[in-house]
Each structure stands twice: as structure tokens, then as C-alpha cells.
Design an enzyme around this catalytic site. Structure first.
Site, PDB file in Angstrom:
ATOM      1  N   CYS A   2       0.849  -1.173   0.000  1.00  0.00           N
ATOM      2  CA  CYS A   2       0.000   0.000   0.000  1.00  0.00           C
ATOM      3  C   CYS A   2       0.893   1.233   0.000  1.00  0.00           C
ATOM      4  CB  CYS A   2      -0.946   0.089   1.195  1.00  0.00           C
ATOM      5  SG  CYS A   2      -2.127  -1.247   1.281  1.00  0.00           S
ATOM      6  N   ARG A  27       4.073  -0.447  -4.676  1.00  0.00           N
ATOM      7  CA  ARG A  27       3.769  -0.953  -3.335  1.00  0.00           C
ATOM      8  C   ARG A  27       2.441  -1.704  -3.275  1.00  0.00           C
ATOM      9  NH1 ARG A  27       7.009   1.691   0.392  1.00  0.00           N
ATOM     10  NH2 ARG A  27       5.690   0.931   2.056  1.00  0.00           N
ATOM     11  N   TRP A  74      -2.802  -2.748  -1.707  1.00  0.00           N
ATOM     12  CA  TRP A  74      -2.503  -4.176  -1.848  1.00  0.00           C
ATOM     13  C   TRP A  74      -3.375  -4.852  -0.807  1.00  0.00           C
ATOM     14  CZ3 TRP A  74      -0.793  -8.338   0.980  1.00  0.00           C
ATOM     15  CH2 TRP A  74      -0.308  -9.433   0.261  1.00  0.00           C
ATOM     16  N   ASN A 100      -1.619   2.282   5.634  1.00  0.00           N
ATOM     17  CA  ASN A 100      -0.758   1.198   5.156  1.00  0.00           C
ATOM     18  C   ASN A 100      -0.358   0.388   6.372  1.00  0.00           C
ATOM     19  OD1 ASN A 100       1.255  -0.436   4.028  1.00  0.00           O
ATOM     20  ND2 ASN A 100       2.807   1.165   4.195  1.00  0.00           N
ATOM     21  N   GLY A 101      -0.639  -0.911   6.345  1.00  0.00           N
ATOM     22  CA  GLY A 101      -0.291  -1.761   7.482  1.00  0.00           C
ATOM     23  C   GLY A 101      -1.420  -2.708   7.799  1.00  0.00           C
ATOM     24  N   GLU A 485      17.290 -18.100  -7.251  1.00  0.00           N
ATOM     25  CA  GLU A 485      16.942 -16.731  -7.620  1.00  0.00           C
ATOM     26  C   GLU A 485      16.418 -16.678  -9.063  1.00  0.00           C
ATOM     27  OE1 GLU A 485      16.315 -14.114  -6.197  1.00  0.00           O
ATOM     28  OE2 GLU A 485      16.617 -12.490  -7.600  1.00  0.00           O
ATOM     29  N   LYS A 489      12.725 -15.329 -10.090  1.00  0.00           N
ATOM     30  CA  LYS A 489      12.523 -14.236 -11.049  1.00  0.00           C
ATOM     31  C   LYS A 489      11.507 -14.645 -12.094  1.00  0.00           C
ATOM     32  CE  LYS A 489      13.728 -11.530  -9.467  1.00  0.00           C
ATOM     33  NZ  LYS A 489      14.285 -11.487  -8.179  1.00  0.00           N
ATOM     34  N   GLU A 492       7.818 -15.094 -10.613  1.00  0.00           N
ATOM     35  CA  GLU A 492       7.114 -13.907 -10.114  1.00  0.00           C
ATOM     36  C   GLU A 492       6.646 -12.976 -11.218  1.00  0.00           C
ATOM     37  OE1 GLU A 492       9.381 -11.650  -7.202  1.00  0.00           O
ATOM     38  OE2 GLU A 492      11.181 -11.705  -8.413  1.00  0.00           O
ATOM     39  N   HIS A 508      16.729 -36.859  -6.594  1.00  0.00           N
ATOM     40  CA  HIS A 508      15.855 -37.246  -5.482  1.00  0.00           C
ATOM     41  C   HIS A 508      14.421 -36.746  -5.689  1.00  0.00           C
ATOM     42  CE1 HIS A 508      19.269 -38.794  -3.354  1.00  0.00           C
ATOM     43  NE2 HIS A 508      19.906 -37.644  -3.529  1.00  0.00           N
ATOM     44  N   LYS A 607       6.182  -4.682  -3.806  1.00  0.00           N
ATOM     45  CA  LYS A 607       7.623  -4.523  -3.650  1.00  0.00           C
ATOM     46  C   LYS A 607       8.021  -4.526  -2.184  1.00  0.00           C
ATOM     47  CE  LYS A 607      11.660  -3.371  -5.269  1.00  0.00           C
ATOM     48  NZ  LYS A 607      12.318  -4.561  -5.829  1.00  0.00           N
TER      49      LYS A 607
END
Ligand code: G6P
Length: 612
Positions: A2, A27, A74, A100-101, A485, A489, A492, A508, A607
Site C-alpha cells: 500500500c 507498493r 494491496w 498502510n499496514g 533466484e 525471477k 514472479e 531425489h 515490492k
């Protein structure tokens, strides 16, 4: 998560807020809204979707006013829709709030308010806060800022809030705990935002509000006090941020811009800290507690997401160079365990944003158990940077694309410098190896530049695989976290299922997935596990998997086996992740663009994850 923006002054508040929301859209971007103070009422607009959808919705409607607040969401409580979008208002519509929170005790407060006759329009925790403030103000017959203060004393959770009232067109109230809030100071005007990016084009004088502080802002002044009612003197700082750093600068996406910024970002991370010729390596931010790090019995690394991957690489650095055992922990798991922290342990917390709620909470837990904590952050002045004892910034500049790229390589650069410094002081690295590594570090920005020249080649490979449904990424040793990583990438931003694995673990389980449909990316540069990874490539080829191999320039063997080969410049094995990750960033970027995905704002992600 947010983004919040507020403006009070003499400009057109709408323009400042919409521009600010676009800067903060990274955000959260599932809905947006604005409240403008108008003579004797508040003009409210809210819309599901992006800020652009809100703008289109508002169209030619009245946008005048010189005080207002705006929010890009968000979703946490309740799905993204027009009703749940912020701002939220009190029963009589006289107060508007953005937040925000997460308010943890909102349901008990909501129930109390329902018992008193309040009705709620949305599913959000935020609407409960504004009703709560309204209720307190009525019962206590007090000023709005006092009602906010009293309410915050009862509220449990994280928040950055802005509150305005139709009854006072010359006042905005701001408060924070756990979520960021920056106040830009102009002449007769104030700009409020979740970070400095919406502010920088108007002023470079800012106040970072601290946890548990309330600011009461008019056009003439700003008064700050704690929620315990103790006045504090605002500390005005000068922002070190250029406008061009937060614009796309000719690139199609922030992510691509940030990938290409890496040579500069890495030079900036090393500037003034590392000089191979003089044998000089100093991290100015780590002084007072440096001996705690040098003499540590164990290092605990706390992080989330890409920063956690950087932590995994750092585990290799510290164990290899310093002979210190390292545990790399997901902050979200660590904080809810009963972790064993001993006197000789030190913590390194890694975070690009410096705001990740889980990392922050894990730091608080470690601190409460007496740990010394070092921070590796990008955002200067962020909560994590302030919650740690000492640390080193990565100086990568603003990272706006949701998928982290230059922050990852910046983190690795700082972490390797930390490890080398510790190893040198401890005497666990030979002079020769130490100097070789310093020299090699200085060559890295130009090697990354060379790796970036592979862009066109990687675009072609991306075209071949853009419709794949799954991807496997395999690496060993220092390149194992790079495999994780690379997979992160891809998933996402392109929504292709991807898994990263240590190459030897393939047999395995993941080997069962391999057939002619399965692209397997091997990070197979020439290092101590080279021979072993060749066997893994053969195992994949024997099962008709499609192999894309990232190899060291001049490799003769792997090109004979792999379907596609990407050659990166040679460097020391420990430093290779800084180079070998570059083609993986480009591969995920191009595949996502070719699939028509929104690269900078992938669905469901944000983000800066300021909720747990
Ligand atoms: C989010 C971001 C990731 C980031 C992670 C940790 O998931 O989308 O890019 O790696 O948070 O964030 P931090 O700011 O603590 O590094």
C-alpha cells in the site's frame, strides 16, 4: 505494501497526489482512491484497479482543492473492489483516513463499535480505525488529533495513517508505527508519502516520522508528539535522491532499467570502500561492533525473498573465507520459533526496502535476546536500517520494479566485502587470496557489463521458451542460490511454474518431471563442481530435457551437450553469482514481456511487504 500520499499547501492537491500514487504503485496496485478537502465537505473517489483506472473514473469530475490524501492498495482485509479501496470515512462522512499496514485487534474494536450502533461498508481493518477515532472524539469531546492519539494507544498492529476532516481544511494528521512515512517540507506546504519518491520533485527537505509519533500538520507548521503525548522536535534531513533515479529513462520497464544499472550500482556499492591497489577495504558503517562480527561464534542471517537468496550466497562467503558457521533463516519462520541465540551469535539482516514486516519482527526478537544486529539495506533511513546496531547500505539507488535485480547483486557485493574484511582481520584468508579477490571484485562491474551484452541472444532463447509451463533451475555450490533466484525471477513476473534446486538433488525428485517439454537451466560455470554438474546435464539430456546452460566463456564441453549456451565472463567462483545471475534476470524479463505480463507490477505481488 500500500502506498499513501498526502498534500497540504497551495497547489492543486489532486495533481500532486495522482503523480505520487503512480510513483508508489509498486507498493500495491489493486485499487486506488483519493479524498480532497472541499469547502465544507470531503470529495471522495475510489476505484478498483490501477491509478490510471481511478484517473479515468474521475475524468472531468471536480478535482479542485489544496488538501487531500490518496492511496494505492494491496489487499489484506477484503478483496480488491471499489468499496474496500481507501480512503475510508467515519459514519457521518466528516473524517477520511488512508492506511498502510495491518490492525491486528480490529475485529474486537469493530464488534464494540457495532454494539454501539456503528455500521460498516467495507471488510477492511482501516474503516474500523476511522470509526474508532470518530467514536473517541464524540465521547471525549476532544480535538481530532487527541482522538487519533487516544485511538492509537488502543490499536495493536502496524500502521502509517493520514487523517483529514471536513471541519478543518487546514489540517492533516499523520501517524506511524511499523509502516513507513516521510514528510516533505516545503514553503507553506507539506508532502506526505510512504517513501520519498513522490516528494523529491518538490523538495529535498524531509522528516522521517518515527514509530509511535503523531504529526499535526497545517500550512503554517508541523507539530510532532508521541502517542504518550510527549512533544518531539522534528529532525529535518536532506534527501539524497535524484528525480531521474525514479524515472524509466528511456527503458520500457523499470526492471530492465534496473538490470542495466547494475554495473553502476556495483561501482557505487564499492566506491570509497574497496581499493585493490592499496589493499584497502573498509565499511564505514561497521565500526563500533566490528569485533563482535570478527569474533562471532555463529552468524544468523535473516531475510525474505530475493534478499534471502543473497543470504544463502553469503553463507558460502562467511563459511569459506571466515570459517564462521552460518544459519540462513526465513525471517517469517525465525520470528515464530523459539530460536536459540547465544552470546557469541551475531545477526545480519538483509532487506532491499528496509521495511519487510517479517524481517523487522525477526530483528526485534533477536534484539530482545541480546543479539548484535548488522543491517544490509538499500533504502536509506528505512525501518530496518534504523532497527539494527550497525550496517552497510548497498547504495543501489531506488529499485522500483517488483522483481529485485540490482538490489540482489548490490547485497552480494556488500556481503562479500563484509566477509573479506572479517576474514582478513581473523587471519582466515591468505594475503594472496585476499588480494586476488579484491582485484577481482574491482573487475566485476565491467564483467557485468559484458554479461549484459548477451541481451539480444537471451531474447532469442526467450522466444523459444515463452510458452513453457514449467522450468527447472539447477546449480551447485555458489551457483545453487543463483538457481533459486533465477526460478523466483521467472515465476514472479511470467507466472510460469519454476523450481530451483541444487543440481545433485535433482535425482531425489525433480528428475521425475523431466521430459522433452521441460526446459532446465543449468548454472554451470567453470568452478570446483564443474565435473559434477556435467554429469547432471547428461542425466537431463538422457531424459530428453531441453538444456539451457550458463557457462564460463571458452567452455568447450558443455556446448556439445546443451541445447542453448549462454557464455558469461570468467571470474572467481565465489564472485560468480554476481555475473551468472545476469542472464537469468534477462531471461525472466524477456519471457514475461513476450507473454504480455506486467513486468513491473506482477499480479498479487508488492515490492515492499509491510504486512506479515
Ligand atoms: C517482496 C519483493 C521481493 C523482495 C522481498 C523481500 O517479496 O517483491 O523482491 O525480495 O519482498 O524484500 P526486502 O525489501 O526485505 O528485500
Amino acid at each position: 505494501m500500500c502506498g499513501i500520499v498526502g498534500y497540504i499547501g497551495n497547489r492543486d492537491a489532486y495533481e500532486v497526489i495522482v503523480k505520487g500514487l503512480k510513483r508508489l504503485e509498486y507498493r500495491g496496485y489493486d485499487s486506488a482512491g483519493i479524498a480532497l478537502s472541499k469547502d465544507d465537505h470531503l470529495q471522495l473517489y475510489k476505484k478498483q484497479g490501477k491509478v490510471k483506472d481511478l484517473e479515468d473514473f474521475i475524468g472531468e469530475s471536480d478535482k479542485t482543492g489544496t488538501l487531500g490524501i490518496g492511496h494505492t492498495r494491496w489487499a489484506t482485509h477484503g478483496p480488491p473492489n471499489d468499496t474496500n479501496a481507501h480512503p475510508h470515512t467515519s459514519t457521518d462522512g466528516s473524517l477520511a483516513i488512508i492506511h498502510n499496514g495491518i490492525i491486528e485487534n480490529y475485529s474486537s474494536i469493530k464488534q464494540e463499535l457495532i454494539n454501539k450502533g456503528h455500521t460498516f461498508q467495507s471488510d477492511t481493518d482501516t474503516e474500523v480505525v476511522v470509526h474508532f477515532i470518530e467514536d473517541i472524539q464524540k465521547n471525549n469531546n476532544c480535538s481530532l488529533d487527541e482522538a487519533v492519539r487516544l485511538a492509537l494507544n488502543k490499536i495493536v498492529g502496524a500502521y502509517a495513517i493520514l487523517v483529514i476532516s471536513k471541519d478543518n481544511p487546514n489540517q492533516m494528521i499523520a501517524a506511524r508505527k511499523g509502516s513507513p512515512l516521510v514528510i516533505g517540507v516545503g514553503r507553506g506546504e507539506y508532502f506526505l508519502a510512504s517513501d520519498a519518491t513522490p516528494i523529491v520533485e518538490y523538495t529535498n527537505e524531509v522528516i522521517y516520522l518515527n514509530d509511535y509519533e503523531i504529526a499535526v500538520i497545517s500550512r503554517e507548521e508541523i507539530l510532532i508528539r508521541s502517542i504518550q503525548d510527549v512533544p518531539t522536535t522534528p529532525y529535518i534531513q536532506t534527501l539524497d535522491l535524484e528525480l531521474e533515479a525514479i524515472e524509466k529513462g528511456g527503458f520500457d520497464h523499470f526492471m530492465l532499467k534496473e538490470i542495466f544499472e547494475q554495473p553502476k550500482a556495483l561501482r557505487d556499492a564499492m566506491r570509497g570502500r574497496l581499493n585493490a591497489e592499496k589493499g584497502y577495504l573498509v565499511l564505514g558503517g561497521i565500526r563500533e561492533y566490528a569485533n563482535r562480527l570478527i569474533n562471532a561464534d555463529r552468524i544468523i542471517i535473516l531475510a525474505c525473498g530475493t534478499s534471502w537468496h543473497a543470504g544463502l550466497v553469503a553463507e558460502y562467503f562467511f563459511e569459506d573465507f571466515c570459517r564462521i558457521p552460518v544459519e540462513v533463516e526465513y525471517a517469517s519462520e525465525f520470528r515464530y520459533r523459539n530460536p536459540v541465540i547465544r552470546e557469541g551469535d551475531v545477526v545480519i539482516a538483509i532487506s532491499q526496502s528496509g521495511e519487510t514486516a517479517d524481517t523487522l519482527a525477526a530483528i526485534e526478537l533477536a534484539r530482545s535476546k541480546g543479539s548484535i544486529i548488522f543491517g544490509v539495506c538499500n533504502v536509506v533511513g528505512s525501518s530496518i536500517a534504523r532497527a539494527t546496531h550497525e550496517g552497510a547500505y548497498i547504495h543501489a539507488g531506488p529499485e522500483i520494479g517488483v522483481a529485485s535485480t540490482k538490489a540482489f547483486t548490490g547485497q552480494l557485493t556488500v556481503l562479500i566485502m563484509m566477509a573479506l574484511r572479517v576474514a582478513y582481520k581473523k587471519g582466515t584468508i591468505s594475503e594472496r587470496r585476499y588480494h586476488e579477490l579484491l582485484v577481482e571484485m574491482e573487475t566485476i562491474p565491467s564483467k557485468v557489463e559484458k554479461a549484459l551484452e548477451l541481451n539480444d541472444e537471451i531474447l532469442k532463447i526467450s522466444e523459444m521458451f515463452k510458452d513453457a509451463r514449467n522450468f527447472l533451475y539447477l546449480g551447485r555450490g555458489y551457483n545453487f542460490p543463483v538457481a533459486l533466484e533465477g526460478a523466483l525471477k521467472l515465476k514472479e513476473i511470467s507466472y510460469i511454474h519454476a523450481e530451483g534446486y541444487p543440481a545433485a538433488e535433482m535425482k531425489h525428485g525433480p528428475i521425475a518431471l523431466i521430459d522433452e517439454e521441460m526446459p532446465v537451466v543449468f548454472i554451470a560455470t567453470s568452478d570446483s563442481s564443474y565435473e559434477k554438474i556435467i554429469s547432471n546435464i547428461q542425466e537431463v539430456k538422457a531424459r530428453k530435457g531441453k538444456v539451457i546452460a550458463v557457462v564460463t566463456e571458452g567452455d568447450r564441453l558443455i556446448p556439445k551437450m546443451a541445447d542453448f549456451v549462454i557464455e558469461v565472463p570468467k571470474t572467481h567462483e565465489a564472485i560468480m553469482p554476481l555475473v551468472s545471475v545476469i542472464p537469468l534476470q534477462l531471461l525472466s524479463y524477456h519471457i514475461a514481456v513476450l507473454r504480455g505480463c506486467n513486468v513491473d507490477q506482477p499480479r498479487n505481488l508488492a515490492k515492499s511487504v509491510t504486512v506479515e
